[in-house]
Design a protein around this motif. Structure first.
Motif, PDB file in Angstrom:
ATOM      1  N   GLY A 226       0.566  -1.109   0.013  1.00 48.95           N
ATOM      2  CA  GLY A 226       0.085   0.067   0.012  1.00 48.95           C
ATOM      3  C   GLY A 226       0.994   1.444  -0.231  1.00 48.95           C
TER       4      GLY A 226
ATOM      5  N   ARG B 105       2.209   2.044  -3.415  1.00 46.72           N
ATOM      6  CA  ARG B 105       1.492   2.727  -4.337  1.00 46.72           C
ATOM      7  C   ARG B 105       1.562   4.170  -3.990  1.00 46.72           C
ATOM      8  NH1 ARG B 105      -4.945   2.059  -6.655  1.00 46.72           N
ATOM      9  NH2 ARG B 105      -4.601   2.979  -8.725  1.00 46.72           N
TER      10      ARG B 105
ATOM     11  N   GLY C 121      -4.812   7.103   1.143  1.00 51.10           N
ATOM     12  CA  GLY C 121      -5.903   6.103   0.731  1.00 51.10           C
ATOM     13  C   GLY C 121      -7.276   6.734   0.747  1.00 51.10           C
ATOM     14  N   ASN C 122      -8.379   6.051  -0.113  1.00 51.45           N
ATOM     15  CA  ASN C 122      -9.443   6.604  -0.173  1.00 51.45           C
ATOM     16  C   ASN C 122     -10.410   6.386   1.156  1.00 51.45           C
ATOM     17  OD1 ASN C 122     -10.011   3.680  -0.508  1.00 51.45           O
ATOM     18  ND2 ASN C 122     -10.695   3.891  -2.644  1.00 51.45           N
TER      19      ASN C 122
ATOM     20  N   TYR D   3      -6.561   7.270  -3.479  1.00 51.15           N
ATOM     21  CA  TYR D   3      -6.372   6.427  -4.219  1.00 51.15           C
ATOM     22  C   TYR D   3      -6.992   4.998  -3.520  1.00 51.15           C
ATOM     23  CZ  TYR D   3      -2.641   5.359  -0.873  1.00 51.15           C
ATOM     24  OH  TYR D   3      -1.834   4.942   0.423  1.00 51.15           O
ATOM     25  N   GLY D   4      -7.206   3.910  -4.451  1.00 49.82           N
ATOM     26  CA  GLY D   4      -7.675   2.574  -3.978  1.00 49.82           C
ATOM     27  C   GLY D   4      -6.712   1.642  -3.588  1.00 49.82           C
ATOM     28  N   MET D   5      -7.360   0.748  -2.869  1.00 46.45           N
ATOM     29  CA  MET D   5      -6.453  -0.503  -2.219  1.00 46.45           C
ATOM     30  C   MET D   5      -5.597  -0.991  -3.673  1.00 46.45           C
ATOM     31  SD  MET D   5      -6.542  -1.151   1.099  1.00 46.45           S
ATOM     32  CE  MET D   5      -5.949  -2.654   0.982  1.00 46.45           C
ATOM     33  N   VAL D   6      -4.577  -1.863  -3.262  1.00 41.34           N
ATOM     34  CA  VAL D   6      -3.816  -2.648  -3.749  1.00 41.34           C
ATOM     35  C   VAL D   6      -4.013  -4.013  -3.314  1.00 41.34           C
ATOM     36  CG1 VAL D   6      -1.526  -3.423  -4.863  1.00 41.34           C
ATOM     37  CG2 VAL D   6      -2.084  -0.778  -4.273  1.00 41.34           C
ATOM     38  N   ASP D   7      -4.412  -4.996  -4.073  1.00 40.45           N
ATOM     39  CA  ASP D   7      -4.595  -6.238  -3.550  1.00 40.45           C
ATOM     40  C   ASP D   7      -3.606  -7.245  -4.450  1.00 40.45           C
ATOM     41  OD1 ASP D   7      -6.694  -5.971  -1.907  1.00 40.45           O
ATOM     42  OD2 ASP D   7      -7.920  -5.458  -3.524  1.00 40.45           O
TER      43      ASP D   7
ATOM     44  N   LYS E 248      -6.033  -9.457   0.664  1.00 40.97           N
ATOM     45  CA  LYS E 248      -5.507  -8.219   1.221  1.00 40.97           C
ATOM     46  C   LYS E 248      -4.297  -8.081   2.026  1.00 40.97           C
ATOM     47  CE  LYS E 248      -8.492  -5.288   2.908  1.00 40.97           C
ATOM     48  NZ  LYS E 248      -9.733  -4.348   3.124  1.00 40.97           N
TER      49      LYS E 248
ATOM     50  N   LYS F 135      -8.946   4.157  -8.818  1.00 36.68           N
ATOM     51  CA  LYS F 135      -9.255   2.778  -8.970  1.00 36.68           C
ATOM     52  C   LYS F 135      -8.530   1.723  -8.225  1.00 36.68           C
ATOM     53  CE  LYS F 135     -11.167   2.962 -13.519  1.00 36.68           C
ATOM     54  NZ  LYS F 135     -11.151   2.748 -14.901  1.00 36.68           N
ATOM     55  N   ARG F 136      -9.090   0.527  -7.694  1.00 32.59           N
ATOM     56  CA  ARG F 136      -8.606  -0.438  -6.792  1.00 32.59           C
ATOM     57  C   ARG F 136      -7.656  -1.191  -7.936  1.00 32.59           C
ATOM     58  NH1 ARG F 136     -11.425  -3.037  -1.968  1.00 32.59           N
ATOM     59  NH2 ARG F 136      -9.821  -4.471  -1.430  1.00 32.59           N
TER      60      ARG F 136
END
Length: 589
Positions: free
Chosen positions: A130, A133, A352-353, A382-386, A391, A454-455
């Motif tokens: 995270g 990003r 983060g969002n 910004y969205g999460m990074v998976d 997660k 976007k995620r």
């Protein structure tokens, strides 16, 4: 070109229909039609009551007669497609081919000053996916804003105090046996992170034990001795206890040393670090000022709030009844302090969002307090990074570690490069440097090509593919051009004037000309994705040109000269664009 055309189109409308047109809408000409730029006629019909095709024909005829650069036109429904002559493109190319900073705007004393905040880690654990990003976005947006002509300062606020920091300290004190980064060979942030995980394990064991003896889960969670000790340690820190502060300084320094290595490997930097331990008391005096201005109000228990119900939000606390600050208070104070420190006109927060609401409230409060610069605050959400496996969590020690991720990317790049077998004649050091350039380029590009909001599902193997919209594909094209330039053993410096362009050359030139505009758009929208996807479009046009037109193989000297110049300019633009994203390009691959 568009400015020139817009002026003449307005003149055409004035001459033909006595109408003063406010603006003209342009778009790229679709591949299936002839043309270099398309004028959209439909919006003009609000002011000129006529058939769109007839209006397009009339404007096209006017332009061919009155504007030298317009060679011919065609009209498809409400779209006027204009063909621009080669002389115009060659003149434009002459201006950009030797400009190493084409597209960039130099900042001046009058330029806006913007501070970009990113990273902002906690000092109780290493950086994770995270954070990667966050850092890549913040760094790229700062570089893009700079290239667009702003003065930019990069900063982070390090969350170096609070209960979570005390948890790591307490666990090390109890279970660490005095071990250090030096004695264990571990990076300092990893060592401290291990004790944050250790705290969580021991705490959970205590909670389970208390539940066995009849406590409810809720009671057990607040009464576990380890948590009570951590809370006591925080109070000791706030009171300036010498032993606790000394331990805090020592363990935080371990973490900073570890972060420094990660930042260096990731290729990001900062002009100024702020520390929460210095800023957490800021903002309290502003609360008093806000009460006097009736921006805030006091409740019966003495706590201070702001009512944002008229703005569609709710009531928000800014000071607790015991006089202690909340996060919002210190964010208010820190923003004001930064403007004092750097005389900035704007601030970008890369967060983060899940914090969207927090920043809406923060920006509103600063506006209500009367700060003019509060109109130039931006939350780069910004969205999460998976990962394909799910997660990330840090308490259980199952986090995707930033250092390990970078090493993994380098290894993946090595495996794929060896499979492709294109590394004859490289020394081992050169190979390792190349694997790192490709691996990190793949990681950065994969993350930055996506709209920040976007995620992302991050797939390491997919990101290192040498085909498609990936970092390595673009790096490979750059390296291919360097190979052409090394083979071009003739003087290709002269200006090319009298020359008939191949359609493939023209397409590349049109794409090159978009670069300054893309930088400005990316800065306005705070979106590195626009730069990333621009480079992919440029590479596609170049590869189409490369496959269809002979560069070094042509017998016509002027063609050879011009095509090498064009290839060189594409390479320079790719290098500059990737530089904005923090991605390096290899001279050979």
């Amino acid at each position: 070109m568009q400015a020139l055309l817009e002026q003449h189109i307005k003149e055409a409308l004035n001459s033909l229909h006595q109408v003063n047109l406010e603006n003209v809408e342009f778009q790229a000409t679709r591949k299936e039609f002839e043309g270099d730029v398309t004028v959209v006629i439909f919006p003009m019909l609000r002011q000129v009551k006529t058939n769109p095709v007839a209006l397009g024909e009339a404007i096209g005829s006017y332009l061919v007669e009155n504007v030298d650069v317009v060679e011919r036109f065609n009209v498809v429904k409400g779209f006027l497609n204009l063909v621009i002559n080669d002389t115009f493109f060659l003149q434009q190319f002459k201006e950009i081919k030797d400009d190493a900073h084409f597209g960039f705007v130099k900042s001046t004393e009058e330029s806006p000053s913007i501070m970009v905040e990113y990273s902002s880690p906690n000092t109780n654990k290493p950086l994770h996916l995270g954070h990667v990003r966050n850092n890549l976005l913040g760094y790229a947006v700062a570089e893009i804003l700079k290239a667009a002509g702003n003065t930019v300062f990069k900063t982070q606020i390090i969350n170096d105090r609070g209960i979570h920091i005390c948890k790591s300290m307490l666990a090390w004190q109890k279970y660490g046996n005095g071990e250090t980064p030096q004695t264990t060979g571990l990076k300092g942030d990893k060592l401290v992170g291990n004790y944050y995980v250790k705290f969580d394990q021991e705490y959970k064991a205590q909670v389970a034990e208390l539940q066995k003896h009849g406590k409810t889960e809720d009671d057990a969670k607040v009464e576990a001795p380890l948590l009570l000790e951590a809370k006591k340690m925080l109070l000791q820190w706030e009171a300036g206890d010498e032993e606790v502060v000394s331990l805090w300084k020592k363990m935080n320094q371990w973490v900073y040393d570890g972060f420094e290595i990660t930042y260096k490997n990731l290729g990001v930097d900062f002009d100024k670090n702020y520390y929460e331990s210095d800023t957490y008391l800021l903002g309290k005096e502003v609360v008093q000022e806000g009460l006097e201005k009736d921006v805030f109000f006091k409740k019966e228990d003495g706590s201070v709030w702001i009512d944002l119900t008229e703005e569609g939000l709710d009531e928000k606390i800014v000071l607790r009844s015991d006089g202690t600050a909340v996060y919002m208070t210190q964010d208010i104070g820190t923003a004001i302090q930064r403007v004092k420190d750097y005389a900035i006109n704007g601030l970008v927060y890369t967060v983060g969002n899940e914090q969207d609401y927090h920043f809406k409230v923060l920006f509103l409060i600063l506006k209500k307090l009367g700060y003019e610069w509060a109109n130039h605050l931006y939350h780069l959400s910004y969205g999460m990074v998976d990962l394909p496996s799910g997660k990330m969590k840090s308490r259980e020690g199952t986090v995707v570690d930033a250092d390990e991720l970078m090493q993994e990317m380098t290894k993946t790049a090595q495996t794929i490069s060896e499979d492709l077998g294109k590394l004859e004649g490289y020394t081992q050091d050169e190979k390792e440097e190349l694997y790192e350039t490709i691996g990190l380029g793949a990681l950065k590009y994969y993350i930055l090509k996506v709209d920040p909001r976007k995620r992302i599902l991050f797939n390491p193997e997919e990101s290192v593919d040498f085909q498609g919209n990936t970092g390595p594909f673009i790096q490979y094209t750059y390296a291919r051009i360097q190979s052409i330039l090394r083979k071009a053993n003739f003087d290709y410096g002269q200006d090319v004037v009298d020359y008939t362009l191949d359609p493939k050359e023209k397409e590349v030139m049109k794409q090159l000309q978009l670069f300054p505009e893309v930088i400005q758009q990316a800065a306005t929208q705070h979106s590195p994705a626009l730069i990333a996807n621009y480079t992919y479009d440029l590479v596609k046009e170049f590869n189409s040109f490369y496959q269809n037109v002979s560069i070094l193989g042509t017998d016509v000297e002027i063609e050879k000269v011009f095509r090498v110049q064009l290839a060189k300019t594409v390479a320079q633009t790719l290098k500059n664009a990737f530089g904005l994203l923090g991605i390096q390009v290899p001279e050979r691959m």
